[in-house]
Design a protein around this motif. Structure first.
Motif, PDB file in Angstrom:
ATOM      1  N   ALA A 260       0.933 -41.919  40.711  1.00 51.06           N
ATOM      2  CA  ALA A 260      -0.026 -40.964  41.268  1.00 51.06           C
ATOM      3  C   ALA A 260       0.492 -39.539  41.219  1.00 51.06           C
ATOM      4  O   ALA A 260      -0.292 -38.588  41.096  1.00 51.06           O
ATOM      5  CB  ALA A 260      -0.360 -41.348  42.711  1.00 51.06           C
ATOM      6  N   LEU A 261       1.811 -39.361  41.290  1.00 52.20           N
ATOM      7  CA  LEU A 261       2.393 -38.020  41.362  1.00 52.20           C
ATOM      8  C   LEU A 261       2.730 -37.440  39.993  1.00 52.20           C
ATOM      9  O   LEU A 261       2.853 -36.216  39.858  1.00 52.20           O
ATOM     10  CB  LEU A 261       3.654 -38.046  42.232  1.00 52.20           C
ATOM     11  CG  LEU A 261       3.446 -38.401  43.696  1.00 52.20           C
ATOM     12  CD1 LEU A 261       4.784 -38.468  44.423  1.00 52.20           C
ATOM     13  CD2 LEU A 261       2.533 -37.392  44.376  1.00 52.20           C
ATOM     14  N   ALA A 301      -5.072 -45.556  42.845  1.00 49.04           N
ATOM     15  CA  ALA A 301      -4.414 -44.264  43.037  1.00 49.04           C
ATOM     16  C   ALA A 301      -4.672 -43.341  41.844  1.00 49.04           C
ATOM     17  O   ALA A 301      -4.999 -42.161  42.018  1.00 49.04           O
ATOM     18  CB  ALA A 301      -2.914 -44.467  43.249  1.00 49.04           C
ATOM     19  N   PHE A 302      -4.525 -43.869  40.644  1.00 48.05           N
ATOM     20  CA  PHE A 302      -4.722 -43.039  39.455  1.00 48.05           C
ATOM     21  C   PHE A 302      -6.187 -42.610  39.336  1.00 48.05           C
ATOM     22  O   PHE A 302      -6.480 -41.466  38.986  1.00 48.05           O
ATOM     23  CB  PHE A 302      -4.287 -43.800  38.199  1.00 48.05           C
ATOM     24  CG  PHE A 302      -4.072 -42.914  37.010  1.00 48.05           C
ATOM     25  CD1 PHE A 302      -2.955 -42.095  36.930  1.00 48.05           C
ATOM     26  CD2 PHE A 302      -4.984 -42.888  35.967  1.00 48.05           C
ATOM     27  CE1 PHE A 302      -2.760 -41.257  35.830  1.00 48.05           C
ATOM     28  CE2 PHE A 302      -4.796 -42.066  34.867  1.00 48.05           C
ATOM     29  CZ  PHE A 302      -3.678 -41.256  34.807  1.00 48.05           C
ATOM     30  N   ALA A 427      -5.294 -34.245  53.472  1.00 45.88           N
ATOM     31  CA  ALA A 427      -4.958 -33.926  52.078  1.00 45.88           C
ATOM     32  C   ALA A 427      -6.212 -33.774  51.235  1.00 45.88           C
ATOM     33  O   ALA A 427      -6.304 -32.866  50.387  1.00 45.88           O
ATOM     34  CB  ALA A 427      -4.051 -35.014  51.506  1.00 45.88           C
ATOM     35  N   LEU A 428      -7.200 -34.650  51.455  1.00 40.65           N
ATOM     36  CA  LEU A 428      -8.440 -34.568  50.684  1.00 40.65           C
ATOM     37  C   LEU A 428      -9.167 -33.257  50.970  1.00 40.65           C
ATOM     38  O   LEU A 428      -9.677 -32.604  50.055  1.00 40.65           O
ATOM     39  CB  LEU A 428      -9.333 -35.764  51.021  1.00 40.65           C
ATOM     40  CG  LEU A 428     -10.676 -35.855  50.294  1.00 40.65           C
ATOM     41  CD1 LEU A 428     -10.463 -35.981  48.787  1.00 40.65           C
ATOM     42  CD2 LEU A 428     -11.499 -37.025  50.819  1.00 40.65           C
ATOM     43  N   GLY A 429      -9.198 -32.869  52.242  1.00 33.59           N
ATOM     44  CA  GLY A 429      -9.870 -31.628  52.598  1.00 33.59           C
ATOM     45  C   GLY A 429      -9.154 -30.385  52.121  1.00 33.59           C
ATOM     46  O   GLY A 429      -9.757 -29.303  52.062  1.00 33.59           O
ATOM     47  N   GLY A 447      -2.329 -35.460  44.197  1.00 34.69           N
ATOM     48  CA  GLY A 447      -1.324 -36.485  43.945  1.00 34.69           C
ATOM     49  C   GLY A 447      -0.893 -37.204  45.206  1.00 34.69           C
ATOM     50  O   GLY A 447      -0.812 -38.442  45.233  1.00 34.69           O
ATOM     51  N   TYR A 448      -0.618 -36.462  46.272  1.00 35.26           N
ATOM     52  CA  TYR A 448      -0.154 -37.108  47.499  1.00 35.26           C
ATOM     53  C   TYR A 448      -1.286 -37.833  48.223  1.00 35.26           C
ATOM     54  O   TYR A 448      -1.061 -38.863  48.861  1.00 35.26           O
ATOM     55  CB  TYR A 448       0.525 -36.086  48.403  1.00 35.26           C
ATOM     56  CG  TYR A 448       1.919 -35.761  47.904  1.00 35.26           C
ATOM     57  CD1 TYR A 448       2.971 -36.652  48.108  1.00 35.26           C
ATOM     58  CD2 TYR A 448       2.176 -34.613  47.167  1.00 35.26           C
ATOM     59  CE1 TYR A 448       4.241 -36.389  47.608  1.00 35.26           C
ATOM     60  CE2 TYR A 448       3.445 -34.342  46.665  1.00 35.26           C
ATOM     61  CZ  TYR A 448       4.468 -35.236  46.890  1.00 35.26           C
ATOM     62  OH  TYR A 448       5.717 -34.986  46.386  1.00 35.26           O
ATOM     63  N   PHE A 449      -2.499 -37.321  48.106  1.00 33.97           N
ATOM     64  CA  PHE A 449      -3.651 -38.068  48.617  1.00 33.97           C
ATOM     65  C   PHE A 449      -3.796 -39.399  47.881  1.00 33.97           C
ATOM     66  O   PHE A 449      -3.951 -40.456  48.504  1.00 33.97           O
ATOM     67  CB  PHE A 449      -4.926 -37.233  48.462  1.00 33.97           C
ATOM     68  CG  PHE A 449      -6.192 -38.032  48.568  1.00 33.97           C
ATOM     69  CD1 PHE A 449      -6.647 -38.479  49.799  1.00 33.97           C
ATOM     70  CD2 PHE A 449      -6.919 -38.372  47.432  1.00 33.97           C
ATOM     71  CE1 PHE A 449      -7.813 -39.238  49.898  1.00 33.97           C
ATOM     72  CE2 PHE A 449      -8.085 -39.117  47.522  1.00 33.97           C
ATOM     73  CZ  PHE A 449      -8.531 -39.552  48.760  1.00 33.97           C
ATOM     74  N   ALA A 450      -3.739 -39.363  46.556  1.00 30.80           N
ATOM     75  CA  ALA A 450      -3.892 -40.582  45.759  1.00 30.80           C
ATOM     76  C   ALA A 450      -2.763 -41.562  46.027  1.00 30.80           C
ATOM     77  O   ALA A 450      -2.985 -42.784  46.115  1.00 30.80           O
ATOM     78  CB  ALA A 450      -3.955 -40.224  44.271  1.00 30.80           C
TER      79      ALA A 450
END
Length: 526
Positions: A260-261, A301-302, A427-429, A447-450
Motif C-alpha cells: 500500500a505504501l 489496500a491497493f 486519513a481519508l478526510g 498510502g497510510y489510509f489504504a
C-alpha cells in the motif's frame, strides 16, 4: 552453526540487494548517505541475530549497536521502522526477582521500542493547534485504561503487572509517538522508505524460502537456544514463507502494508518506472506466504489507494484491465491451477480452515454474549469453547476482534474498533486538503489510509498477539492521525489563494477646465 552461516549469507545478500535497489530507485527522495547508514545498521543487526549464541546477550548487543549507529540519526522513528522486522520474532521470559517467578516476556522489537521510542514520549508536542484525531485519542486512551484494569481481574498482582507492561511496550509509544510528529513530506519519505525497504528484502527472503523449501531465519533462533515452535507448513505442496516473522499470515499482513505504501513512495520520484518495480516485488513476497486473508487485504489496500487518487475512475479501470490480464497469464502458466485453487471463495484447497473460522465466530459470539460488557477471564474453559479444541491441543482464536470481545467485552471492542475507524476517517478526510498543499503529501495520506484498511481486514483472520501485529497496527493508527493533523496545520499556514489578481488601473482625473465664455456655451450644449 554451519546452517546459520549459510542462512546468514543468503539473507545478507538479499538484504544488500534490496538496499542497492533502493539507492537507485529512491535516490531522489532519500539521501545516499542515509541509505548507507541504514544498510550498515540493518546488516549489522542481521549478523548479530544469526551469530550471537545467547538470547540475552543478543538483546544487549542489539540495544548497544542501535544506540551507537543511531546516535547521528536525527529522525529516530525511522530507525524503529527500519529494524522492527530485522530480528526474528522470538521471545523469552525475563527471570523474576523479589519473589516474582516470571517478570515479562520480551521480544527484540520491545527492546527497540525502549531505546528508540520511549525517549521521544517526553519531547514537547509540536502539533499545537492541529485539528482532528481527538476521538481516536479518546478511544485509544479508553482502551488502554480498560486493558490495564482488566489485566488485574481474576489473577495475581504480578500477573497483572506482567500483562500491563506487555501492552504498554506494544501500544503506547507506537501510537503516541507517531501520532504527535508534525509530518512533513521529508519525514514521510524517510519513515515510509525505512518501512518499505526491509519489506523488499523480506520479499526476496520469502521467494528464497519457497524455492529452497527452507526457513532461513530458523537458524538464528536455534543458535539462541530459545524454546519456540518453528514449524514447516505447506499448502498445495509449497512451503509457506514467513521470513523473520514466524507466521505466514502475520508476514502477509506486513507485506500488504508495504504494498500500500510503495506507490506513495514512488510519487516523489520524477522517474518513477524503476520505483514502481517495488510493487510487483512486494506482491511476489505476499503470494509466497500462501495466506488468503492477506491476499484479500492486499488487494483491498491497493484498490483503496487507486480509488482515492485524483483520477480514480480511469485508474480503477486500468487496474481492472491489468488484473484480468494477470489472471489470464496466470491461468496459462504452470502454476495457474494451483494458485486459482488457493483463491478464497473460488478454490477448494484446505476449506477446513475457512470452516473452522466460521465455527469459531459462531461459538465465540455465543460465549461473548454471556459477558457482553467487559468479557471474561475464563472464557476458554467453557464447554462451548472447548468444543473448538484442535489436534495440537489448542483453541486457536484466529480473529482479533473476537478475541477482544471475549477478553474485554463489547466495550473494549468498541473502543479498539473506534480507534481504528476514526483513524481511517481522519486519513481519508485529509486526502483532499493535502492535494492543495502537495500531491506527494496526498499520496502518503492515501498510502497510510489504504495500509490501515487492509490491516483491519486481515485482523479478522489472525490474532493480534502474534509477532509485531499490535505494534504495526498502532503505528499505522498513529501515522493516520499524525498525517491528518499535519495537513490541517499546513492548510492553516498556507497563504490565501487570490482568484483574481488583476487590479484595474486607476483612471486619470480629468484636467480642470475654465468656464466657457457666454458666446461659446451654445456650441458646448450640442
Amino acid at each position: 552453526m554451519f546452517e546459520s552461516f549459510k542462512a546468514l549469507f543468503v539473507v545478507g545478500v538479499l538484504s544488500f540487494g534490496a538496499f542497492a535497489y533502493a539507492r537507485i530507485a529512491f535516490s531522489e527522495i532519500v539521501p545516499a548517505a542515509t541509505l548507507n547508514r541504514w544498510r550498515n545498521l540493518y546488516l549489522a543487526v542481521t549478523v548479530i541475530a544469526f551469530l550471537t549464541p545467547n538470547y540475552w546477550l543478543m538483546l544487549f548487543v542489539l540495544a548497544g549497536v542501535t544506540l551507537i549507529f543511531g546516535a547521528g540519526e536525527k529522525f529516530k522513528p525511522a530507525l524503529y521502522l527500519l529494524l522492527i522486522f530485522a530480528v526474528p520474532a522470538a521471545s523469552r521470559v525475563v527471570p523474576g526477582f523479589g519473589g516474582i517467578n516470571n517478570f515479562l516476556e520480551l521480544y527484540p522489537f520491545n527492546v527497540l521500542a525502549i531505546v528508540l521510542l520511549f525517549p521521544l514520549l517526553f519531547r514537547p508536542d509540536d502539533l499545537k493547534g492541529a485539528r482532528g484525531g481527538r476521538i481516536t485519542d479518546l478511544a485509544f486512551t479508553g482502551y488502554t485504561l480498560l486493558y490495564i484494569l482488566l489485566a488485574f481481574r481474576d489473577t495475581t498482582f504480578t500477573d497483572g503487572i506482567r500483562q500491563s507492561a506487555s501492552f504498554i511496550l506494544t501500544a503506547i509509544p507506537q501510537y503516541l509517538v507517531f501520532s504527535r510528529i508534525r509530518w512533513t513530506v521529508e519525514k514521510l519519505r524517510l519513515a515510509t522508505a525505512a518501512l518499505v525497504i526491509p519489506l523488499l528484502a523480506l520479499s526476496g527472503v520469502a521467494a528464497a524460502e519457497v524455492v529452497l523449501s527452507w526457513h532461513l531465519y530458523n537458524g538464528a533462533v536455534e543458535t539462541w537456544g530459545v524454546d519456540t515452535t518453528l514449524r514447516y507448513v505447506e499448502r498445495s505442496g509449497f512451503l509457506r514463507a514467513y521470513g523473520s516473522i514466524f507466521g505466514p499470515i502475520a508476514f502477509g499482513l506486513f507485506l500488504l502494508v508495504g504494498l500500500a505504501l510503495a506507490p506513495a513512495l514512488a510519487m516523489g520520484m520524477t522517474k518513477r518506472r524503476l520505483a514502481y518495480f517495488s510493487i510487483p516485488a512486494l506482491g511476489a513476497g505476499l503470494l509466497a506466504t500462501f495466506s488468503r486473508g492477506p491476499w484479500i487485504g492486499g488487494a483491498l489496500a491497493f484498490t483503496a489507494y487507486i480509488a482515492t487518487t485524483r483520477r480514480s475512475l480511469s485508474n480503477l479501470m486500468r487496474l481492472t484491465v491489468a488484473g484480468i490480464a494477470g489472471l489470464v497469464v496466470l491461468s496459462v502458466s504452470p502454476f495457474g491451477d494451483t494458485i486459482i485453487n488457493l483463491l478464497p471463495f473460488i478454490g477448494d484447497v484446505e476449506e477446513n480452515t475457512i470452516d473452522y473460522r466460521q465455527r469459531l465466530f459462531e461459538v465465540g459470539m455465543e460465549v461473548a454474549m454471556r459477558n457482553p460488557f467487559f468479557g471474561s477471564e475464563n472464557y476458554l474453559e467453557t464447554d462451548a469453547m472447548q468444543s473448538l479444541l484442535q489436534g495440537q491441543g489448542i483453541i486457536d482464536i484466529v480473529n482479533t476482534y473476537l478475541r477482544i470481545a471475549l477478553d474485554s467485552g463489547f466495550v473494549g471492542l468498541g473502543l479498539y474498533a473506534g480507534a481504528m475507524v476514526f483513524a481511517l476517517l481522519a486519513a481519508l478526510g485529509a486526502i483532499r486538503p493535502a492535494r492543495a498543499v502537495s500531491a506527494e503529501l496526498a499520496a502518503y495520506c492515501q498510502g497510510y489510509f489504504a495500509a490501515l484498511l487492509g490491516v483491519s481486514v486481515v485482523l479478522a483472520t489472525t490474532s493480534n498477539n502474534i509477532a509485531q501485529v499490535q505494534e504495526v497496527t498502532w503505528v499505522l493508527c498513529g501515522m493516520c492521525i499524525g498525517v491528518a493533523r499535519a495537513v490541517s496545520l499546513e492548510r492553516k499556514g498556507a497563504p490565501a489563494v487570490i482568484e483574481n489578481t488583476e487590479v484595474p488601473e486607476p483612471r486619470e482625473a480629468p484636467a480642470p477646465t475654465r468656464p466657457l465664455p457666454p458666446h461659446l456655451k451654445q456650441y458646448a450644449r450640442r
